[in-house]
Design an enzyme around this catalytic site. Structure first.
Site, PDB file in Angstrom:
ATOM      1  N   SER A 162      -7.512  -0.411  -5.115  1.00  0.00           N
ATOM      2  CA  SER A 162      -7.901   0.886  -5.646  1.00  0.00           C
ATOM      3  C   SER A 162      -9.392   0.953  -5.998  1.00  0.00           C
ATOM      4  O   SER A 162      -9.968   2.029  -6.072  1.00  0.00           O
ATOM      5  CB  SER A 162      -7.067   1.212  -6.888  1.00  0.00           C
ATOM      6  OG  SER A 162      -5.706   1.312  -6.538  1.00  0.00           O
ATOM      7  N   GLY A 195      -1.702  -0.646   7.855  1.00  0.00           N
ATOM      8  CA  GLY A 195      -0.689  -0.143   8.772  1.00  0.00           C
ATOM      9  C   GLY A 195      -1.218  -0.126  10.190  1.00  0.00           C
ATOM     10  O   GLY A 195      -2.384   0.228  10.418  1.00  0.00           O
ATOM     11  N   THR A 438       1.775   2.567  -5.961  1.00  0.00           N
ATOM     12  CA  THR A 438       0.483   1.854  -6.036  1.00  0.00           C
ATOM     13  C   THR A 438      -0.412   2.062  -4.830  1.00  0.00           C
ATOM     14  O   THR A 438      -1.577   1.684  -4.877  1.00  0.00           O
ATOM     15  CB  THR A 438       0.677   0.337  -6.270  1.00  0.00           C
ATOM     16  OG1 THR A 438       1.536  -0.211  -5.265  1.00  0.00           O
ATOM     17  CG2 THR A 438       1.273   0.057  -7.642  1.00  0.00           C
ATOM     18  N   GLU A 440      -2.469   4.497  -1.899  1.00  0.00           N
ATOM     19  CA  GLU A 440      -3.262   5.733  -2.031  1.00  0.00           C
ATOM     20  C   GLU A 440      -3.718   5.909  -3.478  1.00  0.00           C
ATOM     21  O   GLU A 440      -3.780   7.022  -3.987  1.00  0.00           O
ATOM     22  CB  GLU A 440      -2.446   6.948  -1.576  1.00  0.00           C
ATOM     23  CG  GLU A 440      -2.065   6.918  -0.122  1.00  0.00           C
ATOM     24  CD  GLU A 440      -3.232   7.226   0.796  1.00  0.00           C
ATOM     25  OE1 GLU A 440      -4.043   8.111   0.462  1.00  0.00           O
ATOM     26  OE2 GLU A 440      -3.361   6.557   1.836  1.00  0.00           O
ATOM     27  N   ASP A 442      -3.539   3.282  -7.127  1.00  0.00           N
ATOM     28  CA  ASP A 442      -2.562   2.783  -8.093  1.00  0.00           C
ATOM     29  C   ASP A 442      -2.361   3.835  -9.185  1.00  0.00           C
ATOM     30  O   ASP A 442      -3.336   4.385  -9.721  1.00  0.00           O
ATOM     31  CB  ASP A 442      -3.136   1.494  -8.684  1.00  0.00           C
ATOM     32  CG  ASP A 442      -2.278   0.918  -9.782  1.00  0.00           C
ATOM     33  OD1 ASP A 442      -1.620  -0.100  -9.517  1.00  0.00           O
ATOM     34  OD2 ASP A 442      -2.277   1.466 -10.901  1.00  0.00           O
TER      35      ASP A 442
END
Lengths: 697, 697
Positions: A162, A195, A438, A440, A442
């Site tokens: 983050s 991803g 958490t 995109e 936290d």
């Protein structure tokens, strides 16, 4: 943010709703209200999400699941389900709100499918769209849209999630070759949890510190090719993140770069560019603001997760409440027929407040989506709009993703062993949505962002006031902790200590009372923290940080309270748009349940700060219990309004199977009794013997 | 239960501990204290649980996992890890407490392994042991112990889980053939969620209504053969429950029976028998008491789950807290070095109260285990002992299993994306433990059992009082809701409203204050509900049930509060056994954190009922924050005392990997700065330019 509150305050008459116990919910009308502005797109997306080809049977290995989802993405391409946000000049629709509305519904098919689509088009594609120029768009977006270029959004590193500003990947400009050289100089700098990173990604938008002429201009985004058909390109490497707690249809992986060279023009240069000679230019002078502007373009992820979390909560509650009205357990009032679960007060306490919160989150998401569309369509796109959008997204995404986990778990437990079977879907949905809390951003970090905004707004209110005012305020906080000087104090005081129990209950259902209590809490908490933080002014950095840290928990609580208030406000505005009287009546009870549950949760605060009298506080629990009993008969109508059919729920116990079993069992017992072959219960035998012995005496 | 409270009250001096900020934890000593009475068996079980052959890699299919666990069970047989509870005459040790102590530790290897062992030896084997006679033992226990007879505990039905008395399977005696005929007459009567049911079970203990001579004598247990090497025997059928949310190493399934005949002597006849001529006899006359006595012999399952839940919480906290002291994120006090997560107040707030609760649950489990052993060894085995054991097991199992889920989730979130990877184990442990909250008795149902016991105890206190006293009490409840007449009221009143903030804090850390507040809450809540329920007396059954239902939530809250008090008491007694002064000091802070967190959680109640003044309530949050800061330096010592090594944790981020990465990154940055090749931060460049421009002017 505070403006929102006062604006709507004018719109609601203090006591607009009378109790009508014969009220009936118009399910279709409520359904339409919940579909919101992009109803058609939402319905299209649901039709798609109901198709079997987009579902995944339980028990696939993670490699099988990955392959299946990759195939499913092509269905999304073919049905043009995921291109709405892209510009018309590459075949899109420039429709940002509609795009997210449709995207959020994909969670209903399979969260892996949703998030994989999110990676490809919402993150990878969006980064090229929002950070690149038209040339970039025309070069790469068609391949991204068609899935010819499966890609990665390579921002997070093993060492930093983050905290994006602190990532350690570098892109250093080589003026001679007019290339950037990408490096992940140590293990903590590897891109992680990416991803499409483990297997499928052919290219990536890589976030790295842009260095040119010996100066680090902060984090920028670069388009980097990763693999050809033979695997990683020279200098690129990585590994598979392996099996995860959920979302196993996505191939998350780690990526590292060693002197990987890319053309200068692969810098996505909308907010910062490097000329051939190495000169850096940007339309935004402040490096801090530039960074936040770039990151801010990616707010769509949070908006989408908020919508998906709401959809998942709706599915869970439909299944659990349907089952709760069919399942019978334990003899209560009758010797023969057992109670249905939903008639137990504790079952109502477990499910109905979560249902109320889900409605609140749904209305709030609708407003967030509208705000998002306003900004990204350019209709309302000032700096302040963008800041409001980011704060709203951070606040709502945190609450709704936590709420979804909590709701899925409560529904799982409320359906017992059946809830644990994959065939009823709670467990897999929960496992998949776990990470929503958490990624995109936290949730805890996001709430801290919200809190900082609240503090900034609070400080602005004092612009123009001399230091004396501010100091007195802070002193007031410290010396007289039960008398607070916010304007709201007076409003609240007026109803704190008067009247009978009945009067108290009437006051509690007054939306003005609820709003005042919720608003006052946010205002007071922010003011208290602001007062405490004033002590940190002028201190050395380490001591200032210590003061801030000592107030961190209070700060996050204030942000949480603010986010709840935003949900309450959105629910209340949503209520006004419901025209059918019966529906509005029932939904008013649901809104009251939401508001009063928030107050009950924080009752200690309200009492400790003199906002509620002990007497009134004691009426709250019983009043909530009465609301539960009022809402109970409408529970199935309410969850039916969510509009999810069997093709979405795909849960054995949402199908009426339990009722069929109960009916079969009762019919068997009835026939047995009628036949005279039913055995006599030993307890009754004993009673009869006792009676006989008594008669003898 | 109330006796426990007053007994220990005498043992603790009011203010035995002084603050010593230089206190150090003696990790080994604390470790030994936590191992409890069966330390050796526990350590043996941990050695076993650390072996690789008993672990299961992530990503196996459920069929592969099932096969693996079946093989692992044979290791447990070979190492004699699971025979301790069985009688010496079949090769066991008659050691009940030790058996459960060792069993609970198996969760560390794999919860599927643990629960599969629990099905075979703890449920199937135990039912034969506790409900059968010596002939049954000698006939079947050897095969059960050796795993020659993999078996099922076939109690739960699709239609009825925790409500065992209402199951619908029948065993009707056929006097001519001297056989019982087993039937599951409709779909809801199928046995469901039965471990070993889908694939491996060769026999089962089937719970069914015993019917003979036209009378239903209630639920009894029968030994029924299910399968030979060719599959189901005639009349037996079933289906696979398929993939589940967790515990996929166990083949849960459904079983149905159609006129399955078993010999009369297959009735496990310890508490009820049928003679050849069909005459029913039982040593327990009351059918109700007989049923609860039979079911009560199976309390071991709840005791085991309590222990396993505590062990899982300990593992999670060790991993998350270790990582929290290594992981650095966001610049706080320094421009160069980021803060470790555990130094953030919010991170402390998230993990340390859960650590405190884990210690409380651990000490409480130890007492439960002792009580369990006392009853089953026969050392203290009165009816009251059994009732106390059942109440204690129900109370503690509920709280500890929910706590484990909550802790695993918080630890997962507190470790971000890393926590979501299977390699760090939080997610699979949580998925497996999910069902612990509803099997072996649904937690909500169990708390209601606890509540009923509290009401019964409360009623006993009024034995001898005339109805006038009771009526006055009830009236007192109704008319003056702020003055309560329990004896405890006076104790609490004494410290409610006096003194400075510092004095308040001193009072809060006094264990007597904590106990009084916690005890008073339980007593008052029970009394209030009892008063409300008196109104139901003499009403028709349906109206009486409605009154009970209107108080169900309050009743369950009271039970919850009671269970928390039991944990607090056990923690406090555990504290007394710690001899090392430093360890005792730190653990006293931890106990205070536990006690005060409970009070903070229910602050609304304490204020609403005049048990705390608003002024004192305001000192609570800040005092908890100070406690967190005090405990923080000892966090790693505290989790190390749990005694789990890398072979148990098997979590990449519990291994120091994060520290190695951080060190590598910092060394890289240091060398880069030293080399002079580090790029200049644009922000600093801007500052310098501004300064230069200023100097020019």
């Amino acid at each position: 943010m505070t403006q929102t509150v006062s604006k709507s305050e004018r719109q609601i008459p203090a006591s607009s709703v009378r109790d009508d116990d014969s009220a009936v919910v118009d399910v279709d009308a409520l359904s339409r209200a919940l579909l919101g502005k992009w109803a058609d797109i939402r319905l299209q997306a649901r039709e798609l999400a109901g198709r079997e080809e987009l579902h995944t049977p339980a028990g696939l290995s993670h490699t099988e699941h990955r392959e299946r989802v990759m195939t499913q993405l092509k269905v999304l391409v073919d049905t043009k389900a995921v291109h709405r946000a892209f510009p018309k000049y590459v075949g899109g629709e420039d429709n940002h709100g509609g795009n997210v509305a449709g995207f959020a519904e994909l969670v209903v098919a399979d969260p892996s499918l949703q998030i994989k689509a999110g990676v490809q088009w919402g993150l990878f594609g969006s980064a090229v769209l929002h950070l690149g120029n038209r040339e970039h768009h025309e070069k790469w977006l068609p391949g991204i849209m068609s899935l010819d270029i499966p890609g990665c959004f390579a921002m997070t590193e093993t060492g930093h999630g983050s905290d994006v500003a602190s990532i350690a990947t570098t892109a250093e400009y080589d003026v001679e070759k007019e290339e950037f050289i990408i490096n992940t100089p140590f293990r903590a700098a590897w891109k992680d949890y990416i991803g499409n990173g483990a297997v499928y990604g052919k290219a990536a938008v890589v976030f790295a510190h842009l260095i040119t002429k010996g100066v680090d201009h902060g984090v920028h985004a670069f388009y980097v090719e990763l693999r050809d058909d033979n695997g990683f390109l020279p200098g690129v490497g990585g590994e598979d993140d392996g099996v995860k707690g959920g979302l196993n249809g996505i191939d998350n992986g780690r990526l590292h770069f060693s002197n990987v060279r890319i053309p200068r023009t692969n810098l996505l240069n909308k907010y910062g560019d490097v000329a051939a000679d190495g000169t850096y230019t940007s339309s935004i002078e402040s490096p801090g603001r530039r960074f936040f502007t770039m990151i801010g373009t990616l707010v769509q992820g949070r908006v989408s997760l908020d919508g998906a979390a709401v959809a998942a909560s709706k599915m869970a509650l439909k299944t659990a409440i349907q089952y709760g009205t069919e399942r019978r357990q334990f003899n209560g009032a009758s010797d023969i027929k057992e109670e249905v679960l939903m008639d137990y007060q504790q079952h109502q306490r477990r499910l109905l407040p979560r249902l109320a919160t889900t409605f609140a989150a749904s209305f709030a998401h609708d407003e967030l989506l509208q705000k998002f569309d306003d900004v990204f369509s350019g209709a309302h796109d000032t700096d302040e709009d963008r800041q409001d959008l980011e704060t709203l997204a951070a606040a709502l995404k945190s609450l709704s993703t936590w709420h979804a986990l909590d709701t899925l778990q409560e529904c799982r437990e409320a359906t017992g062993g059946a809830g644990f079977l994959s065939e009823n879907r709670f467990t897999a949905l929960r496992a998949d949505l776990d990470i929503y809390a958490t990624f995109e951003g936290d949730n805890t970090v996001l709430l801290q962002l919200v809190a900082k905004r609240l503090l900034a707004d609070y400080a602005k209110e004092f612009v123009g006031a001399d230091f004396g005012v501010l100091a007195r305020y802070a002193v007031g906080q410290a010396t007289d902790r039960t008398v607070h000087r916010t304007g709201l104090r007076q409003i609240v005081q007026a109803f704190a200590d008067t009247g009978s129990e009945k009067k108290s209950a009437v006051a509690l259902r007054d939306p003005k009372t609820q709003r005042d209590l919720l608003t006052d809490r946010v205002g007071t908490m922010v003011a208290e923290v602001a007062g405490a933080l004033k002590a940190a002014r002028g201190l050395p950095k380490d001591k200032g940080a210590a003061v801030f840290n000592a107030n961190q928990h209070a700060l996050i609580q204030a942000a949480h309270a603010h986010a709840e208030l935003l949900q309450w406000e959105a629910f209340t505005r949503g209520l006004e748009r419901i025209e059918d009287a019966g529906t509005r009546q029932v939904m008013t009870w649901v809104r009251d349940l939401f508001g009063l549950s928030l107050i009950e949760k924080n009752l200690g605060w309200y009492l400790m700060n003199g906002r509620l009298s002990a007497q009134r506080a004691r009426t709250l629990g019983p009043y909530i219990n009465r609301l539960l009993a009022k809402i109970r008969p409408h529970a199935v109508d309410l969850v039916d309004s969510f509009g999810y059919g069997p093709e979405h729920l795909r849960s054995a116990i949402a199908s009426g199977a339990e009722k069929a079993r109960q009916d079969e069992a009762m019919e068997y017992q009835r026939l047995l009794r009628a036949s005279g072959a039913a055995p006599l219960d030993e307890k009754i035998l004993i009673q009869r013997k006792k009676q006989a012995a008594k008669a003898k005496r």
